[in-house]
Design a protein around this motif. Structure first.
Motif, PDB file in Angstrom:
ATOM      1  N   ILE A 103     -14.112  47.007  55.740  1.00  0.00           N
ATOM      2  CA  ILE A 103     -12.683  47.324  55.801  1.00  0.00           C
ATOM      3  C   ILE A 103     -12.480  48.627  55.051  1.00  0.00           C
ATOM      4  O   ILE A 103     -12.729  48.699  53.843  1.00  0.00           O
ATOM      5  CB  ILE A 103     -11.841  46.195  55.180  1.00  0.00           C
ATOM      6  CG1 ILE A 103     -12.025  44.895  55.960  1.00  0.00           C
ATOM      7  CG2 ILE A 103     -10.372  46.589  55.144  1.00  0.00           C
ATOM      8  CD1 ILE A 103     -11.285  43.708  55.363  1.00  0.00           C
ATOM      9  N   LEU A 104     -12.070  49.659  55.763  1.00  0.00           N
ATOM     10  CA  LEU A 104     -11.952  51.003  55.193  1.00  0.00           C
ATOM     11  C   LEU A 104     -10.537  51.524  55.342  1.00  0.00           C
ATOM     12  O   LEU A 104      -9.842  51.207  56.316  1.00  0.00           O
ATOM     13  CB  LEU A 104     -12.916  51.968  55.892  1.00  0.00           C
ATOM     14  CG  LEU A 104     -14.388  51.574  55.940  1.00  0.00           C
ATOM     15  CD1 LEU A 104     -15.162  52.557  56.807  1.00  0.00           C
ATOM     16  CD2 LEU A 104     -14.976  51.524  54.539  1.00  0.00           C
ATOM     17  N   GLY A 105     -10.125  52.347  54.370  1.00  0.00           N
ATOM     18  CA  GLY A 105      -8.853  53.040  54.479  1.00  0.00           C
ATOM     19  C   GLY A 105      -8.981  54.227  55.417  1.00  0.00           C
ATOM     20  O   GLY A 105     -10.065  54.571  55.882  1.00  0.00           O
ATOM     21  N   THR A 106      -7.868  54.874  55.663  1.00  0.00           N
ATOM     22  CA  THR A 106      -7.826  55.980  56.625  1.00  0.00           C
ATOM     23  C   THR A 106      -8.785  57.101  56.247  1.00  0.00           C
ATOM     24  O   THR A 106      -9.515  57.625  57.092  1.00  0.00           O
ATOM     25  CB  THR A 106      -6.392  56.541  56.734  1.00  0.00           C
ATOM     26  OG1 THR A 106      -5.505  55.480  57.086  1.00  0.00           O
ATOM     27  CG2 THR A 106      -6.322  57.644  57.785  1.00  0.00           C
ATOM     28  N   LYS A 107      -8.821  57.462  54.987  1.00  0.00           N
ATOM     29  CA  LYS A 107      -9.672  58.572  54.551  1.00  0.00           C
ATOM     30  C   LYS A 107     -11.148  58.246  54.765  1.00  0.00           C
ATOM     31  O   LYS A 107     -11.922  59.069  55.272  1.00  0.00           O
ATOM     32  CB  LYS A 107      -9.413  58.892  53.082  1.00  0.00           C
ATOM     33  CG  LYS A 107     -10.190  60.094  52.570  1.00  0.00           C
ATOM     34  CD  LYS A 107      -9.819  60.421  51.130  1.00  0.00           C
ATOM     35  CE  LYS A 107     -10.598  61.638  50.639  1.00  0.00           C
ATOM     36  NZ  LYS A 107     -10.246  61.966  49.224  1.00  0.00           N
ATOM     37  N   ALA A 108     -11.562  57.047  54.373  1.00  0.00           N
ATOM     38  CA  ALA A 108     -12.966  56.653  54.525  1.00  0.00           C
ATOM     39  C   ALA A 108     -13.335  56.506  55.997  1.00  0.00           C
ATOM     40  O   ALA A 108     -14.456  56.819  56.402  1.00  0.00           O
ATOM     41  CB  ALA A 108     -13.226  55.350  53.782  1.00  0.00           C
ATOM     42  N   LEU A 109     -12.395  56.052  56.817  1.00  0.00           N
ATOM     43  CA  LEU A 109     -12.664  55.913  58.245  1.00  0.00           C
ATOM     44  C   LEU A 109     -12.998  57.253  58.888  1.00  0.00           C
ATOM     45  O   LEU A 109     -13.800  57.340  59.809  1.00  0.00           O
ATOM     46  CB  LEU A 109     -11.451  55.300  58.958  1.00  0.00           C
ATOM     47  CG  LEU A 109     -11.342  53.778  58.958  1.00  0.00           C
ATOM     48  CD1 LEU A 109      -9.981  53.346  59.488  1.00  0.00           C
ATOM     49  CD2 LEU A 109     -12.456  53.147  59.773  1.00  0.00           C
TER      50      LEU A 109
END
Length: 244
Positions: A103-109
């Motif tokens: 589960i990743l946030g927008t930046k990590a995605l």
């Protein structure tokens, strides 16, 4: 946690052979181990990764002591370095297909080049989660990781120059009176996780030269040294086969 997420995490636990851990506490820990800080600043894998790092080293030490009690302390240290390396952890995360569970946030995605690093961290956090969920018991870790460690150990012992090239090359060069190997390493790209990000050339006097690529300076130099050791071994074989 929705039913789809719970189902996928239960499948993961079955894949790694931990069938008994189907209760909510361990599932919540595994869920946390696969959640990046960019997605949840309060419940993420950072603390479990910290625990997993220590657990992994201790479990690997026990594995070597149990299965390879007769190898030297120096060889134990070298072997353990491979069993707990970032590369090994990333490969394990790849086997488990953790990328699809993270589960990743927008930046990590958006940072695809950092996926290997994320996979490594999540695998370490998963180890920490299993340890914490089993009430600080190392045996579930051994049941999971021992078959993979055995495979890696065989590879290391059969072809040590692929893993300890720098040490072997340095010992050879000093025994030949050629001094220390000289490495020239350059960054070829700025993308994290790029397997050809760094290029390294190693020279030993005027007698030997080899090259290697890697995700880090250390990996590129190790690969260059391994290539140099392979050259030495090939020359030895050729010399032995030549008529006197």
């Amino acid at each position: 946690m929705d039913s789809t997420r719970q189902h996928n995490l239960l499948l993961l636990m079955r894949v790694i052979g931990l069938h008994e851990f189907n209760y909510p506490e361990i599932l919540n820990l595994v869920d946390q181990a696969l959640t990046h800080i960019s997605a949840d600043r309060n419940k993420n894998f950072e603390r479990l990764e910290f625990i997993g790092d220590a657990v992994l080293r201790l479990a690997a030490t026990e594995f070597i002591d149990r299965h390879y009690p007769n190898i030297s302390v120096g060889s134990c240290s070298s072997l353990r370095a491979q069993l707990v390396s970032d590369r090994w952890l990333a490969q394990m995360g790849d086997r488990l297909k953790l990328d699809s569970l993270l589960i990743l946030g927008t930046k990590a995605l958006g940072d695809s080049a950092a996926r290997a690093r994320l996979r490594t961290d999540a695998t370490e956090a998963l180890i920490g989660a299993i340890y914490a969920g089993s009430k600080s018991n190392l045996e579930p870790i051994h049941r999971w990781l021992t078959p993979y460690w055995q495979q890696t150990t065989v590879e290391v012992l059969e072809a040590p120059h692929h893993f300890h090239g720098k040490t072997i090359l340095q010992e050879w060069s000093q025994a030949q009176g050629l001094g220390l190997p000289n490495y020239i390493t350059d960054e070829q790209s700025s993308h994290h996780g790029d397997p050809e990000r760094f290029h390294s050339e190693v020279r030993v006097g005027k007698r030997l030269r080899a090259e290697g690529l890697g995700r880090s300076r250390k990996e590129a130099e190790q690969n260059a040294a391994s290539a140099a050791v392979q050259v030495i071994q090939d020359r030895d074989v050729t010399d032995a086969a030549s008529p006197k």
